[in-house]
Design an enzyme around this catalytic site. Structure first.
Site, short mmCIF file in Angstrom:
data_model
loop_
_atom_site.label_atom_id
_atom_site.label_comp_id
_atom_site.label_asym_id
_atom_site.label_seq_id
_atom_site.Cartn_x
_atom_site.Cartn_y
_atom_site.Cartn_z
NE ARG A 29 -5.98 7.48 0.40
CZ ARG A 29 -5.55 8.39 -0.48
NH1 ARG A 29 -4.28 8.44 -0.83
NH2 ARG A 29 -6.39 9.27 -1.00
CG ASP A 30 1.69 0.36 0.94
OD1 ASP A 30 2.26 -0.23 -0.01
OD2 ASP A 30 1.81 0.01 2.14
CB ILE A 31 -1.70 -1.43 4.77
CG1 ILE A 31 -2.56 -1.50 6.02
CG2 ILE A 31 -0.46 -2.30 4.88
CD1 ILE A 31 -3.17 -2.87 6.26
CG ASN A 87 9.94 -3.01 -4.53
OD1 ASN A 87 10.81 -2.23 -4.89
ND2 ASN A 87 9.11 -2.74 -3.54
CB VAL A 96 2.31 -8.47 -2.45
CG1 VAL A 96 1.01 -9.00 -3.03
CG2 VAL A 96 2.12 -8.06 -0.98
CG HIS A 100 2.63 -4.40 -6.28
ND1 HIS A 100 2.93 -5.74 -6.13
CD2 HIS A 100 3.43 -3.74 -5.42
CE1 HIS A 100 3.84 -5.89 -5.19
NE2 HIS A 100 4.18 -4.68 -4.75
CG HIS A 102 5.39 0.49 -4.39
ND1 HIS A 102 5.06 0.31 -3.07
CD2 HIS A 102 5.81 -0.72 -4.84
CE1 HIS A 102 5.26 -0.95 -2.73
NE2 HIS A 102 5.74 -1.60 -3.79
P1 5GP Z 1 6.20 -4.98 -2.34
O1 5GP Z 1 7.04 -5.02 -1.10
O2 5GP Z 1 5.74 -6.35 -2.73
O3 5GP Z 1 6.79 -4.19 -3.45
O4 5GP Z 1 4.91 -4.13 -1.91
C1 5GP Z 1 3.83 -4.67 -1.24
C2 5GP Z 1 3.13 -3.53 -0.56
O5 5GP Z 1 1.84 -3.96 -0.16
C3 5GP Z 1 3.83 -3.03 0.71
O6 5GP Z 1 4.19 -1.66 0.56
C4 5GP Z 1 2.80 -3.25 1.80
O7 5GP Z 1 2.78 -2.22 2.78
C5 5GP Z 1 1.50 -3.33 1.03
N1 5GP Z 1 0.50 -4.16 1.67
C6 5GP Z 1 0.67 -5.42 2.16
N2 5GP Z 1 -0.48 -5.89 2.67
C7 5GP Z 1 -1.41 -4.91 2.47
C8 5GP Z 1 -2.81 -4.82 2.78
O8 5GP Z 1 -3.44 -5.73 3.33
N3 5GP Z 1 -3.45 -3.67 2.43
C9 5GP Z 1 -2.78 -2.64 1.79
N4 5GP Z 1 -3.50 -1.56 1.49
N5 5GP Z 1 -1.47 -2.70 1.50
C10 5GP Z 1 -0.80 -3.82 1.83
#
Ligand code: 5GP
Length: 116
Positions: A29-31, A87, A96, A100, A102
């Protein structure tokens, strides 16, 4: 490739709500959820961005999408619908740098991609 927060989650160094894992990928799950359901699917093979995935490794990305669809079916919201998003780099909003996917669901999600 740099070590990311997702590598640390994979190694169990920081907690996450894992919902799926197999030999190729894991999901949690996303944080900071952007929908009632917001799960991240991460491959165990390392690529910083989608730009780095060679054609011969297309299956790595394909597995993320099919795992998300299986999860949607198993959780009972596949018929209502969902969105998958990857993304890439700055304009794509990537934060990140381990690829990945979503999975967003649980409510009508509206349109997307409108410049802010
Ligand atoms: P991006 O912006 O790179 O497409 O997505 C990265 C996602 O990782 C974001 O939606 C963010 O909320 C999630 N995220 C970042 N750090 C953590 C974490 O420590 N734990 C979890 N579960 N999600 C994280």
């Amino acid at each position: 490739m740099q070590d990311t927060i997702f590598h640390r989650i994979q190694r169990g160094e920081i907690p996450a709500q894992l919902v799926y894992e197999d030999a190729h990928l894991f999901a949690f799950r996303d944080i900071a959820p952007q929908a009632p359901v917001h799960v991240l699917f991460v491959p165990k093979r390392d690529y910083a961005t989608l730009n780095d995935v060679p054609e011969e490794d297309a299956v790595v990305v394909g597995r993320l999408a099919t795992a998300a669809a299986r999860y949607a079916k198993a959780q009972g919201f596949a018929e209502d619908g969902y969105r998958i998003v990857m993304n890439c780099n700055g304009d794509g909003g990537q934060t990140v740098f381990q690829i990945h996917l979503h999975l967003l669901a649980g409510a009508p999600l509206g349109r997307f991609g409108t410049p802010g």
